[in-house]
Write a protein that holds these residues in place. Structure first.
Motif, PDB file in Angstrom:
ATOM      1  N   ILE A 289      34.833  16.512  89.085  1.00 57.59           N
ATOM      2  CA  ILE A 289      34.618  15.440  90.068  1.00 57.59           C
ATOM      3  C   ILE A 289      33.462  14.551  89.632  1.00 57.59           C
ATOM      4  O   ILE A 289      33.530  13.320  89.730  1.00 57.59           O
ATOM      5  N   GLU A 290      32.392  15.186  89.122  1.00 56.31           N
ATOM      6  CA  GLU A 290      31.222  14.410  88.663  1.00 56.31           C
ATOM      7  C   GLU A 290      31.598  13.489  87.518  1.00 56.31           C
ATOM      8  O   GLU A 290      31.234  12.309  87.498  1.00 56.31           O
ATOM      9  N   LYS A 292      34.518  12.307  86.816  1.00 52.99           N
ATOM     10  CA  LYS A 292      35.518  11.320  87.222  1.00 52.99           C
ATOM     11  C   LYS A 292      34.919  10.197  88.050  1.00 52.99           C
ATOM     12  O   LYS A 292      35.279   9.024  87.893  1.00 52.99           O
ATOM     13  N   TYR A 293      33.967  10.534  88.935  1.00 53.68           N
ATOM     14  CA  TYR A 293      33.483   9.532  89.889  1.00 53.68           C
ATOM     15  C   TYR A 293      32.049   9.073  89.629  1.00 53.68           C
ATOM     16  O   TYR A 293      31.709   7.933  89.939  1.00 53.68           O
ATOM     17  N   VAL A 294      31.203   9.943  89.078  1.00 59.71           N
ATOM     18  CA  VAL A 294      29.794   9.579  88.901  1.00 59.71           C
ATOM     19  C   VAL A 294      29.551   8.937  87.548  1.00 59.71           C
ATOM     20  O   VAL A 294      28.791   7.974  87.426  1.00 59.71           O
ATOM     21  N   GLU A 295      30.207   9.439  86.505  1.00 58.86           N
ATOM     22  CA  GLU A 295      29.963   8.945  85.154  1.00 58.86           C
ATOM     23  C   GLU A 295      30.330   7.470  84.983  1.00 58.86           C
ATOM     24  O   GLU A 295      29.846   6.813  84.073  1.00 58.86           O
ATOM     25  N   ARG A 296      31.184   6.938  85.840  1.00 58.15           N
ATOM     26  CA  ARG A 296      31.635   5.543  85.681  1.00 58.15           C
ATOM     27  C   ARG A 296      30.483   4.543  85.758  1.00 58.15           C
ATOM     28  O   ARG A 296      30.493   3.523  85.080  1.00 58.15           O
TER      29      ARG A 296
END
Length: 302
Positions: A289-290, A292-296
């Protein structure tokens, strides 16, 4: 012989050299990481007490018993609380400290950095014993000072909620300095020209922090975030072991300590292995989840 054939041979030779250099590291990983993981998965399907020469195959029974035990959910809840508290104390607070010391406090800069990093050199066992004395509810310095004002210090090691907070504080005391230094170095690498231009335009410091410093140091910030989550599992093991042993009634235990307790105190190796695998699965999901959503939104040029 054609030029393309020579290039292919040279590339194959270079590849073999690379594999030879990688082999020692791969071997160490295989012995100390991959094999223990595979063996843990294997043990999770057996009933074994670490002493018996034979293991009894029970299939998924260990997983069923772990998932049907109400203490399991209490321990995972404790683990989540540890992570939240440590994220506040070891990620957000050092970010603010690093910003203030780098951009606002110009004098005694080196002293602040040294003082904050100093506890990182001290053993967490020593720190746990030290805090046990300082926070002794009867004869500790904090209890004596509170007594001057007519206040009574709670028996935190025997009280739900308090015990997790204090153990998180002890862990943070140890690891705060490392996170602070890493974040300070990242903030120090943010363009001074950009910050000075914003200050000349009378941009408030809080906006400089949120709109300039935080985005441009986000790569280091996400590293500290992940490390802090790992600390919520691993580092807090030591004060739990030294001070509370998971009590009272599992109120201070976390997933890592409970897996240890099941295997080496209660000798229920299958339960411990099943709990370890479930813990790994949960954190793999969180990691996905990290990514997929935070690294962007991460800025990697700094």
């Amino acid at each position: 012989m054609s030029g393309s054939t020579l290039i292919k041979r040279r590339m194959n030779k270079e590849n073999w050299k690379a594999y030879c250099f990688l082999f020692p590291s791969i071997l160490i990983f295989a012995i100390f990481m991959f094999w223990p993981f595979i063996y843990t998965v294997y043990l999770s399907f057996f009933e074994w007490n670490l002493i018996s020469p034979t293991k009894e195959f029970v299939g998924l029974q260990n997983y069923k018993e772990v998932l049907s035990d109400p203490n399991t959910y209490k321990i995972f809840g404790n683990t989540f609380i540890y992570i939240v508290i440590l994220l506040l104390l070891n990620c957000i607070v050092p970010y603010v400290f690093a910003f203030v010391i780098d951009l606002i406090l110009k004098r005694f800069n080196g002293f602040y950095k040294g003082a904050l990093f100093l506890p990182a050199f001290i053993s967490l066992v020593v720190g746990s014993i030290l805090f046990t004395w300082i926070l002794n509810p009867i004869s500790g310095p904090v209890a004596i000072i509170l007594g001057w004002f007519g206040l009574e210090m709670p028996n935190w090691s025997k009280t739900d909620g308090w015990v997790i907070s204090v153990l998180s504080l002890i862990t943070s005391w140890k690891v705060f300095g490392y996170n602070f230094i890493v974040l300070y170095a990242s903030i120090n690498g943010v363009s001074r020209e950009l910050i000075e231009a914003a200050r000349l335009d009378n941009v408030p410091l809080w906006r400089i922090f949120f709109n300039i410093v935080l985005p441009m140091s986000s790569a280091t910030g996400i590293y500290v975030l992940i490390i802090t989550i790992v600390q919520g599992l691993q580092y807090v093991f030591t004060p739990i072991k030294v001070i509370t042993q998971g009590g009272p009634n599992y109120a201070s235990s976390n997933a890592i300590y409970h897996a240890y307790h099941e295997a080496f105190v209660l000798y229920r190796t299958g339960h411990s292995a099943a709990l370890s695998i479930l813990t790994m699965v949960i954190f793999l999901v969180l990691l996905i989840i990290e990514f997929k959503y935070v690294e962007r939104g991460i800025y990697y040029e700094n």
